[in-house]
Motif scaffolding. Sequence first.
Motif, PDB file in Angstrom:
ATOM      1  N   SER A  19      52.333-161.576 175.064  1.00  0.00           N
ATOM      2  CA  SER A  19      50.907-161.859 175.086  1.00  0.00           C
ATOM      3  C   SER A  19      50.164-161.007 174.076  1.00  0.00           C
ATOM      4  O   SER A  19      49.221-161.454 173.439  1.00  0.00           O
ATOM      5  CB  SER A  19      50.344-161.622 176.486  1.00  0.00           C
ATOM      6  OG  SER A  19      50.534-160.286 176.863  1.00  0.00           O
ATOM      7  N   SER A  20      50.617-159.750 173.908  1.00  0.00           N
ATOM      8  CA  SER A  20      49.953-158.871 172.939  1.00  0.00           C
ATOM      9  C   SER A  20      50.158-159.383 171.525  1.00  0.00           C
ATOM     10  O   SER A  20      49.242-159.394 170.702  1.00  0.00           O
ATOM     11  CB  SER A  20      50.504-157.444 173.080  1.00  0.00           C
ATOM     12  OG  SER A  20      49.915-156.599 172.129  1.00  0.00           O
ATOM     13  N   ALA A  23      47.915-162.443 170.982  1.00  0.00           N
ATOM     14  CA  ALA A  23      46.522-162.367 171.422  1.00  0.00           C
ATOM     15  C   ALA A  23      45.574-162.862 170.340  1.00  0.00           C
ATOM     16  O   ALA A  23      44.545-163.469 170.627  1.00  0.00           O
ATOM     17  CB  ALA A  23      46.186-160.930 171.812  1.00  0.00           C
ATOM     18  N   ARG A  28      40.203-167.759 172.669  1.00  0.00           N
ATOM     19  CA  ARG A  28      39.535-167.022 173.725  1.00  0.00           C
ATOM     20  C   ARG A  28      38.534-167.936 174.428  1.00  0.00           C
ATOM     21  O   ARG A  28      37.860-168.745 173.827  1.00  0.00           O
ATOM     22  CB  ARG A  28      38.821-165.792 173.165  1.00  0.00           C
ATOM     23  CG  ARG A  28      39.755-164.828 172.444  1.00  0.00           C
ATOM     24  CD  ARG A  28      39.028-163.530 172.070  1.00  0.00           C
ATOM     25  NE  ARG A  28      38.541-162.847 173.249  1.00  0.00           N
ATOM     26  CZ  ARG A  28      39.277-161.997 173.962  1.00  0.00           C
ATOM     27  NH1 ARG A  28      40.528-161.780 173.629  1.00  0.00           N
ATOM     28  NH2 ARG A  28      38.771-161.388 175.015  1.00  0.00           N
ATOM     29  N   THR A  34      39.174-162.488 180.904  1.00  0.00           N
ATOM     30  CA  THR A  34      39.856-161.212 181.100  1.00  0.00           C
ATOM     31  C   THR A  34      39.412-160.543 182.391  1.00  0.00           C
ATOM     32  O   THR A  34      39.546-159.341 182.553  1.00  0.00           O
ATOM     33  CB  THR A  34      39.588-160.270 179.914  1.00  0.00           C
ATOM     34  OG1 THR A  34      38.181-160.062 179.781  1.00  0.00           O
ATOM     35  CG2 THR A  34      40.148-160.850 178.635  1.00  0.00           C
ATOM     36  N   ARG A 529      38.629-156.120 185.711  1.00  0.00           N
ATOM     37  CA  ARG A 529      39.942-156.519 185.219  1.00  0.00           C
ATOM     38  C   ARG A 529      41.038-156.182 186.219  1.00  0.00           C
ATOM     39  O   ARG A 529      42.132-156.734 186.136  1.00  0.00           O
ATOM     40  CB  ARG A 529      40.249-155.826 183.896  1.00  0.00           C
ATOM     41  CG  ARG A 529      39.318-156.221 182.767  1.00  0.00           C
ATOM     42  CD  ARG A 529      39.806-155.692 181.452  1.00  0.00           C
ATOM     43  NE  ARG A 529      38.890-156.040 180.374  1.00  0.00           N
ATOM     44  CZ  ARG A 529      39.248-156.078 179.100  1.00  0.00           C
ATOM     45  NH1 ARG A 529      40.489-155.790 178.771  1.00  0.00           N
ATOM     46  NH2 ARG A 529      38.371-156.400 178.178  1.00  0.00           N
ATOM     47  N   LEU A 581      45.115-158.545 179.712  1.00  0.00           N
ATOM     48  CA  LEU A 581      44.875-159.238 178.455  1.00  0.00           C
ATOM     49  C   LEU A 581      44.433-160.658 178.737  1.00  0.00           C
ATOM     50  O   LEU A 581      44.696-161.202 179.810  1.00  0.00           O
ATOM     51  CB  LEU A 581      46.148-159.265 177.601  1.00  0.00           C
ATOM     52  CG  LEU A 581      46.731-157.924 177.159  1.00  0.00           C
ATOM     53  CD1 LEU A 581      48.119-158.130 176.603  1.00  0.00           C
ATOM     54  CD2 LEU A 581      45.821-157.263 176.131  1.00  0.00           C
ATOM     55  N   ASP A 582      43.784-161.236 177.777  1.00  0.00           N
ATOM     56  CA  ASP A 582      43.342-162.618 177.912  1.00  0.00           C
ATOM     57  C   ASP A 582      44.535-163.508 178.230  1.00  0.00           C
ATOM     58  O   ASP A 582      45.486-163.606 177.460  1.00  0.00           O
ATOM     59  CB  ASP A 582      42.691-163.050 176.598  1.00  0.00           C
ATOM     60  CG  ASP A 582      41.999-164.398 176.725  1.00  0.00           C
ATOM     61  OD1 ASP A 582      42.116-165.022 177.793  1.00  0.00           O
ATOM     62  OD2 ASP A 582      41.346-164.813 175.756  1.00  0.00           O
ATOM     63  N   TYR A 644      51.228-166.181 182.439  1.00  0.00           N
ATOM     64  CA  TYR A 644      50.602-166.067 181.124  1.00  0.00           C
ATOM     65  C   TYR A 644      50.199-167.453 180.637  1.00  0.00           C
ATOM     66  O   TYR A 644      51.019-168.384 180.605  1.00  0.00           O
ATOM     67  CB  TYR A 644      51.553-165.418 180.117  1.00  0.00           C
ATOM     68  CG  TYR A 644      50.905-165.218 178.770  1.00  0.00           C
ATOM     69  CD1 TYR A 644      49.792-164.393 178.635  1.00  0.00           C
ATOM     70  CD2 TYR A 644      51.389-165.876 177.645  1.00  0.00           C
ATOM     71  CE1 TYR A 644      49.185-164.225 177.407  1.00  0.00           C
ATOM     72  CE2 TYR A 644      50.787-165.711 176.411  1.00  0.00           C
ATOM     73  CZ  TYR A 644      49.679-164.886 176.298  1.00  0.00           C
ATOM     74  OH  TYR A 644      49.073-164.722 175.082  1.00  0.00           O
TER      75      TYR A 644
END
Length: 738
Positions: A19-20, A23, A28, A34, A529, A581-582, A644
């Motif tokens: 995911s990172s 991103a 978005r 988030t 979050r 994370l988103d 995810y």
Amino acid sequence: MNKYILASSVSLLTIAAFSSANAQSAARSGEQATRVDEIIVTAQRREQASQDVGVSLSVVGGEQLDEKGISVVNDLENAVPNMEVDSQFGGGQPQFRIRGIGAREYSSNNASTVGIYVDEVAHPYTVTTQGAMFDIARLEVLRGPQGTLYGRNTTGGAVNIITNAPTADFRAGFNAEYGTFDRYKVEGYVSGQIAPNLLGRLAAVTEQGGAWQYHRDTGEKLGDLNKTAIRGRLTWDVSETITADLSATYSIDKSDGRGFRLLGPYTVSGNSVTYPKDTAWRITGWGISPEMAAVAGVGLNAKPFRDNDGFDISARIKADLGWADLTSITAYQTFSRSEFNDWDSTRFNESNVFFYNDIDVFAQELRLSSNGDGPFNWMIGAHYADESIDGGFYTNFRGNPNLINTGYGQSVSAFGIFTHNSYQVNERLNLIAGLRWETEERTLDSSGTVVAPNPPPAPQSYDTDLNEVSGRLGLEYKLTDDALFYASVARGVKSGGFTTYNATSATPFKPEIVIAYEAGIKSDLFDRRLRLNGALFYYDYKDQQVQGLEYDRITGRLGKITNVPKSHIYGGEIELTWVPLDGLTISQNLGYKTGEYDEYNAIDGAKTDAANPKDGPWDIIITNDRSGERLSFPKMNYGGSVSYDLDMAGWELRAETNYNYRDELYSVSSSSIIDAYWLWNANFSVSPAGSNWRAGLWVRNMFNTYYEETRNGFNGSARPTTSPSQGRTYGVRLSMNF
């Protein structure tokens, strides 16, 4: 166990890294993506954010059911901390336990320690709950005694099943899946406006196939599902101040029963046949005697089966009186149970049972509640129920070639008055007080246990009643705008009842009472979050209802539900949801509980048998002091999920895995330990961005873990059998909305 912990860690790290890395390419969807979603619940009979409710509460959304493999209420145990649901001895009679409070019995006539509600309508007999899980908006599980908000009083908690309501705009859709052993499930709905001020919704589901067990002698398959249900809902705006919601559900279940496995070598009574211990996972066996087939209305080639059907209808009318809201709920349920189980797992008739029941329940509830914005919120209500349950079961037991019948007719009349109130002292402190008075009369007519060809004796009548007060005192204190502390003390009561199996005496057991002390915190951290909720509890238990023994002077040992004078349970839960994370959501939950008998002199069956003549009379009763002995339930469960969501190249992708660990359990019936186990599921789905369809792959019990639900010791502790659960399955899913 280490490999599962390692797998969990690898899953978390892999998805986080993926995911990172992606991103920047993900589309978005704004700041809310988030954050942990706000969940609106009706646990306290009014709409509130779940984080503002000062009770221990878990919520499972309707869209999560397929991902978590929840197809019946029983499956909630894999998604909710400190909850277990067992289908007793592989049959269709589930028993619910929350925080260690719950029964283990296979008859259908006694009240549940956990209240099951479908759209606010109570299901007092849990055998009727097996077809309610379709077209669901959400499930709410409350832990702890309930009675000041709900129609019935319970000591363990409550499960609220909220179905999808009719919509003003036209909507339709379906969800279909196909998997291992040719199992398929199709669910669909249509919803919209029928006429001015009248909305409607029609939903249906069918589940077929899936036979995964086979007969060791013939190779014949067992385990096919054959379940269908349909529900209609209407919402009618009668006037500007009156709304009526009507609902009707019909369900039918003609599925195969669960087959058992032999845990050790088994020698058939009066026969030279000896079966070795079963080693193959899917192996089982069954047979039916001519006498049993005749009373069940089936042929001599019959498999273990269910032939159940139920019909529920309810009307919920809400009127705005200006100064208060008046709600009326009228409901009627009818249910028919026919179920054959083979507990000895052989073609011989060593431990076979045929259950038959007809259940009718009428209930009426009235509630008057405040609707203003002042600091004082109040609600008063009354609930009446009239219930009848006729039935019993036929058995073939080891060493007795004749058919045995235990029949009964039971009637219940219950009435309760309850109130729930809260007062907002200031911006941070809210005080809560609830009270309930309940009266109940239960009557059982039975001739006891009759062995063919003996004629049944004249029926005897047994009565038990309940006149109890229960309630709750609590407080909610806002530590910050995003952190709530709550504490409460509650008194819960569960009805007494009758043991209706293998007994020549149906003398009642007493109600059980729980004084529950609880404190907890609900918090949203780091700009919402991270959601972290936790609770601690201590239960002071009086007259706990447990499986025990009684001796009749003439007939000897009887299995019977008895009362433990004093016991206690304590423990806690932690639930965490994190959106680092988103698109990435990590959820975890941990439940722990333990308890012991404080005062319990129980009959010692082995010593009592040895002290009396083999054929009676049984005049000498020997007990042993079981004070200090640990209560029989899993100490710990741990579960969670990682999901995810990613938008990439015009496609929406979702990857998800969920898992659950359940601690070992001592099986009282077989005097043995059922091992701890891990379960893992996984899902992957894909859809064109903005489209109305979605396709996916799924796998359940991903690591093919062998685990058991219950064990049966009716053939003797040296010859127990067990009801295994299904191994790894996988398949495809297609969803479409219009």
